[in-house]
Scaffold this motif. Structure first.
Motif, PDB file in Angstrom:
ATOM      1  N   GLY A   1      -1.715  21.635   3.915  1.00  0.00           N
ATOM      2  CA  GLY A   1      -1.959  22.729   3.289  1.00  0.00           C
ATOM      3  C   GLY A   1      -2.892  23.174   2.218  1.00  0.00           C
ATOM      4  O   GLY A   1      -3.684  22.150   2.927  1.00  0.00           O
ATOM      5  N   ARG A   2      -3.217  24.120   2.127  1.00  0.00           N
ATOM      6  CA  ARG A   2      -4.167  24.633   0.846  1.00  0.00           C
ATOM      7  C   ARG A   2      -4.655  23.959  -0.129  1.00  0.00           C
ATOM      8  O   ARG A   2      -4.949  23.487  -0.312  1.00  0.00           O
ATOM      9  CB  ARG A   2      -4.765  26.270   1.011  1.00  0.00           C
ATOM     10  N   ARG A   3      -3.202  23.425  -0.745  1.00  0.00           N
ATOM     11  CA  ARG A   3      -3.272  22.523  -1.696  1.00  0.00           C
ATOM     12  C   ARG A   3      -3.053  20.956  -2.117  1.00  0.00           C
ATOM     13  O   ARG A   3      -3.252  20.416  -2.549  1.00  0.00           O
ATOM     14  CB  ARG A   3      -2.834  23.385  -3.045  1.00  0.00           C
ATOM     15  N   ARG A   4      -2.140  20.387  -0.822  1.00  0.00           N
ATOM     16  CA  ARG A   4      -1.355  19.525  -0.962  1.00  0.00           C
ATOM     17  C   ARG A   4      -1.912  19.238   0.823  1.00  0.00           C
ATOM     18  O   ARG A   4      -1.578  19.259   1.598  1.00  0.00           O
ATOM     19  CB  ARG A   4      -0.535  19.472  -1.248  1.00  0.00           C
ATOM     20  N   ALA A   5      -2.060  17.762   1.025  1.00  0.00           N
ATOM     21  CA  ALA A   5      -2.097  17.447   1.528  1.00  0.00           C
ATOM     22  C   ALA A   5      -0.647  16.087   1.610  1.00  0.00           C
ATOM     23  O   ALA A   5      -1.023  15.167   1.229  1.00  0.00           O
ATOM     24  CB  ALA A   5      -3.256  16.302   2.459  1.00  0.00           C
ATOM     25  N   ARG A   6       0.145  16.029   2.808  1.00  0.00           N
ATOM     26  CA  ARG A   6       0.844  15.343   2.522  1.00  0.00           C
ATOM     27  C   ARG A   6       1.397  14.169   3.769  1.00  0.00           C
ATOM     28  O   ARG A   6       1.516  14.739   4.773  1.00  0.00           O
ATOM     29  CB  ARG A   6       2.436  15.809   2.690  1.00  0.00           C
ATOM     30  N   VAL A   7       1.046  12.615   3.518  1.00  0.00           N
ATOM     31  CA  VAL A   7       1.226  12.170   4.885  1.00  0.00           C
ATOM     32  C   VAL A   7       2.946  10.913   5.083  1.00  0.00           C
ATOM     33  O   VAL A   7       2.636  10.481   3.818  1.00  0.00           O
ATOM     34  CB  VAL A   7      -0.359  11.143   4.530  1.00  0.00           C
ATOM     35  N   THR A   8       3.322  11.623   5.524  1.00  0.00           N
ATOM     36  CA  THR A   8       4.183  10.217   5.716  1.00  0.00           C
ATOM     37  C   THR A   8       4.169   9.048   6.842  1.00  0.00           C
ATOM     38  O   THR A   8       4.279   9.488   7.765  1.00  0.00           O
ATOM     39  CB  THR A   8       5.129  10.858   6.291  1.00  0.00           C
ATOM     40  N   ILE A   9       3.795   7.170   6.456  1.00  0.00           N
ATOM     41  CA  ILE A   9       3.382   6.399   7.146  1.00  0.00           C
ATOM     42  C   ILE A   9       4.720   5.353   7.640  1.00  0.00           C
ATOM     43  O   ILE A   9       5.718   5.283   6.443  1.00  0.00           O
ATOM     44  CB  ILE A   9       2.060   6.036   6.192  1.00  0.00           C
ATOM     45  N   HIS A  10       5.094   5.437   8.662  1.00  0.00           N
ATOM     46  CA  HIS A  10       6.442   4.706   8.863  1.00  0.00           C
ATOM     47  C   HIS A  10       5.474   3.614   9.550  1.00  0.00           C
ATOM     48  O   HIS A  10       4.624   3.058  10.137  1.00  0.00           O
ATOM     49  CB  HIS A  10       6.623   5.386  10.299  1.00  0.00           C
ATOM     50  N   GLY A  11       6.225   2.775   8.453  1.00  0.00           N
ATOM     51  CA  GLY A  11       5.923   0.614   9.270  1.00  0.00           C
ATOM     52  C   GLY A  11       6.138   0.340   7.321  1.00  0.00           C
ATOM     53  O   GLY A  11       6.876   1.191   6.679  1.00  0.00           O
ATOM     54  N   SER A  12       5.398  -0.780   7.136  1.00  0.00           N
ATOM     55  CA  SER A  12       4.859  -1.011   6.047  1.00  0.00           C
ATOM     56  C   SER A  12       4.109  -1.703   5.466  1.00  0.00           C
ATOM     57  O   SER A  12       3.843  -2.710   5.369  1.00  0.00           O
ATOM     58  CB  SER A  12       5.848  -3.293   6.386  1.00  0.00           C
ATOM     59  N   ALA A  13       3.041  -0.713   5.851  1.00  0.00           N
ATOM     60  CA  ALA A  13       2.165  -0.862   5.383  1.00  0.00           C
ATOM     61  C   ALA A  13       1.694  -0.484   4.066  1.00  0.00           C
ATOM     62  O   ALA A  13       2.916  -0.592   3.415  1.00  0.00           O
ATOM     63  CB  ALA A  13       1.049   0.623   5.556  1.00  0.00           C
ATOM     64  N   ASP A  14       0.372  -1.331   3.069  1.00  0.00           N
ATOM     65  CA  ASP A  14       0.396  -1.594   1.628  1.00  0.00           C
ATOM     66  C   ASP A  14      -0.087   0.113   1.263  1.00  0.00           C
ATOM     67  O   ASP A  14      -1.381   0.496   1.919  1.00  0.00           O
ATOM     68  CB  ASP A  14      -0.688  -2.048   1.610  1.00  0.00           C
ATOM     69  N   LEU A  15       0.776   1.159   0.860  1.00  0.00           N
ATOM     70  CA  LEU A  15       1.115   2.476   0.282  1.00  0.00           C
ATOM     71  C   LEU A  15      -0.232   3.175  -0.492  1.00  0.00           C
ATOM     72  O   LEU A  15      -1.309   3.869  -0.157  1.00  0.00           O
ATOM     73  CB  LEU A  15       2.284   3.006  -0.159  1.00  0.00           C
ATOM     74  N   GLU A  16      -0.116   1.727  -1.819  1.00  0.00           N
ATOM     75  CA  GLU A  16      -2.038   2.396  -2.653  1.00  0.00           C
ATOM     76  C   GLU A  16      -3.747   2.257  -1.795  1.00  0.00           C
ATOM     77  O   GLU A  16      -3.579   2.831  -2.152  1.00  0.00           O
ATOM     78  CB  GLU A  16      -2.032   1.464  -3.482  1.00  0.00           C
ATOM     79  N   ARG A  17      -3.534   0.697  -1.188  1.00  0.00           N
ATOM     80  CA  ARG A  17      -4.847   0.932  -0.090  1.00  0.00           C
ATOM     81  C   ARG A  17      -4.417   2.310   1.020  1.00  0.00           C
ATOM     82  O   ARG A  17      -5.718   2.610   1.249  1.00  0.00           O
ATOM     83  CB  ARG A  17      -4.506  -0.226   0.731  1.00  0.00           C
ATOM     84  N   ALA A  18      -3.569   2.477   1.834  1.00  0.00           N
ATOM     85  CA  ALA A  18      -2.851   3.671   2.402  1.00  0.00           C
ATOM     86  C   ALA A  18      -3.760   4.927   1.485  1.00  0.00           C
ATOM     87  O   ALA A  18      -4.549   5.981   2.431  1.00  0.00           O
ATOM     88  CB  ALA A  18      -1.887   3.664   2.893  1.00  0.00           C
ATOM     89  N   ARG A  19      -3.585   4.761   0.480  1.00  0.00           N
ATOM     90  CA  ARG A  19      -4.422   6.055  -0.501  1.00  0.00           C
ATOM     91  C   ARG A  19      -4.890   5.693  -0.950  1.00  0.00           C
ATOM     92  O   ARG A  19      -6.009   7.538  -0.245  1.00  0.00           O
ATOM     93  CB  ARG A  19      -2.991   6.013  -2.171  1.00  0.00           C
TER      94      ARG A  19
END
Length: 181
Positions: free
Chosen positions: A131-149
């Motif tokens: 969006g103009r103010r937010r980017a929302r990412v939904t990851i399906h799997g067992s990835a490390d979310l902090e590293r992905a962020r």
């Protein structure tokens, strides 16, 4: 929040000028009508223009050229406003910092983030909405979310957007699909 340099102009939607024109016309007409109504309420005579308009509306036939021409002009103006209302505006564009007037489509930013998310290990699928103010990412799997962020934030920073959207990364378990027989 804006880091724009001198001479920087944010691209405007084609609707901006039309909306400003309509607002000025409506504001002027409302001011004239309000002035006449207040002066009439204060005990003064109605404006001469109001008497002339009432007389013209009562005596003029609707099939004269003057009335048909005004009706056609108002109809074209309304059609123009309808076209502008249905056309795409500037909301789908995000402004880049690197050169004045450069923009990137939000869908393009979403595709870049999705491609980068799919390159991470243990990511089965990714869904990205920008969006103009937010980017929302939904990851399906067992990835490390902090590293992905961190990786996705670096990708957003690499784009050099004028106002970078806030990044939100969520994880979902991968959907298990049984093997086809």
């Amino acid at each position: 929040m804006s880091e724009a340099g001198p001479g920087f102009r944010v691209p405007r939607s084609p609707r901006t000028r039309a909306a400003a024109l309509v607002a000025v016309v409506v504001l002027a007409a409302a001011a004239v009508l309000l002035y006449d109504a207040v002066s009439r309420w204060a005990g003064h005579r109605a404006g001469s223009w109001r008497s002339r308009v009432a007389h013209q509306l009562a005596t003029r036939h609707l099939d004269t050229g003057w009335v048909l021409g005004c009706a056609a002009l108002v109809g074209l103006f309304g059609l123009w406003l309808c076209v502008l209302a249905l056309s795409s505006g500037g909301r789908r564009w995000l402004v880049l910092r690197q050169a004045p007037g450069t923009v990137i489509d939000r869908a393009g930013v979403a595709a870049l983030l999705e491609t980068r998310a799919l390159q991470l290990p243990m990511v089965a699928a990714a869904r990205v909405r920008v969006g103009r103010r937010r980017a929302r990412v939904t990851i399906h799997g067992s990835a490390d979310l902090e590293r992905a962020r961190v990786v996705l934030a670096a990708e957003l920073a690499r784009l050099q957007l004028l106002s970078e959207p806030a990044l939100r990364v969520r994880g979902r378990p991968a959907k298990h699909r049984p093997p086809m027989s």
